[in-house]
Scaffold this active site. Sequence first.
Site, mmCIF file in Angstrom:
data_model
loop_
_atom_site.group_PDB
_atom_site.id
_atom_site.type_symbol
_atom_site.label_atom_id
_atom_site.label_comp_id
_atom_site.label_asym_id
_atom_site.label_seq_id
_atom_site.Cartn_x
_atom_site.Cartn_y
_atom_site.Cartn_z
ATOM 1 N N ALA A 72 0.844 -1.195 0.000
ATOM 2 C CA ALA A 72 0.000 0.000 0.000
ATOM 3 C C ALA A 72 0.875 1.240 0.000
ATOM 4 O O ALA A 72 2.035 1.203 0.426
ATOM 5 C CB ALA A 72 -0.930 0.010 1.214
ATOM 6 N N ASP A 73 0.299 2.323 -0.485
ATOM 7 C CA ASP A 73 1.012 3.600 -0.454
ATOM 8 C C ASP A 73 -0.006 4.733 -0.359
ATOM 9 O O ASP A 73 -1.110 4.634 -0.900
ATOM 10 C CB ASP A 73 1.878 3.789 -1.700
ATOM 11 N N THR A 74 0.384 5.782 0.349
ATOM 12 C CA THR A 74 -0.476 6.951 0.535
ATOM 13 C C THR A 74 0.297 8.200 0.170
ATOM 14 O O THR A 74 1.473 8.329 0.523
ATOM 15 C CB THR A 74 -0.935 7.053 2.008
ATOM 16 N N ALA A 109 -3.363 3.769 -2.391
ATOM 17 C CA ALA A 109 -3.503 2.581 -3.232
ATOM 18 C C ALA A 109 -3.204 1.354 -2.388
ATOM 19 O O ALA A 109 -2.323 1.373 -1.529
ATOM 20 C CB ALA A 109 -2.537 2.639 -4.412
#
Length: 196
Positions: A72-74, A109
């Site tokens: 995940a990435d923010t 994501a």
Amino acid sequence: MVATLYLASGSPRRRELLMQIGVPFVPLAVAIDETPAPDETPAAYVERLARDKAAAGLASLAGDRQAVVLGADTTVVLDGRILGKPRDRAEALAMLQALGGRGHEVLTAVALASAACCEARVVRSRVAFRPLAAAEVEAYWATGEPRDKAGGYAIQGLAAVFVSHLEGSYSAVVGLPLCETAQLLAEFGIPCWQQQ
């Protein structure tokens, strides 16, 4: 038999969110290049990083055909510009001053990868900050919280007092969109609310 889920993230917030929905996992340390590509949109950027983290985690488990890896990435986006983790005090203060009194977008994501495929979702949320005084931005930096956070703040932490409005997924702004994550996990045969 339920596949083993691996979390390709060192984020304590993502760990807490997965535990919140009753999904056991094994943490994995992965390192990828997080530099945005030229002309890459913020949405494409966060999706690529989530997919790259999941793929790197899967590659580190070579031989485990049952493994499923979550990456995940923010990122915080203001006026189309990606605001990553601040490099130093000056950059953090500039970010926070720019966010004060305005709305911005938070893109998170989540990607799940197995030997068979990789699926991803991007979630958009809108966050608005009240106007921020220079002294409180300085005081917030002094707490240490902004140092490793996208956009220089943590909505689930001390910066909660800055937020005047949120539209979208709170958990996505924290770092993992739980609704979309649960849907992806179900597609990979991993249920929520497992007994720990």
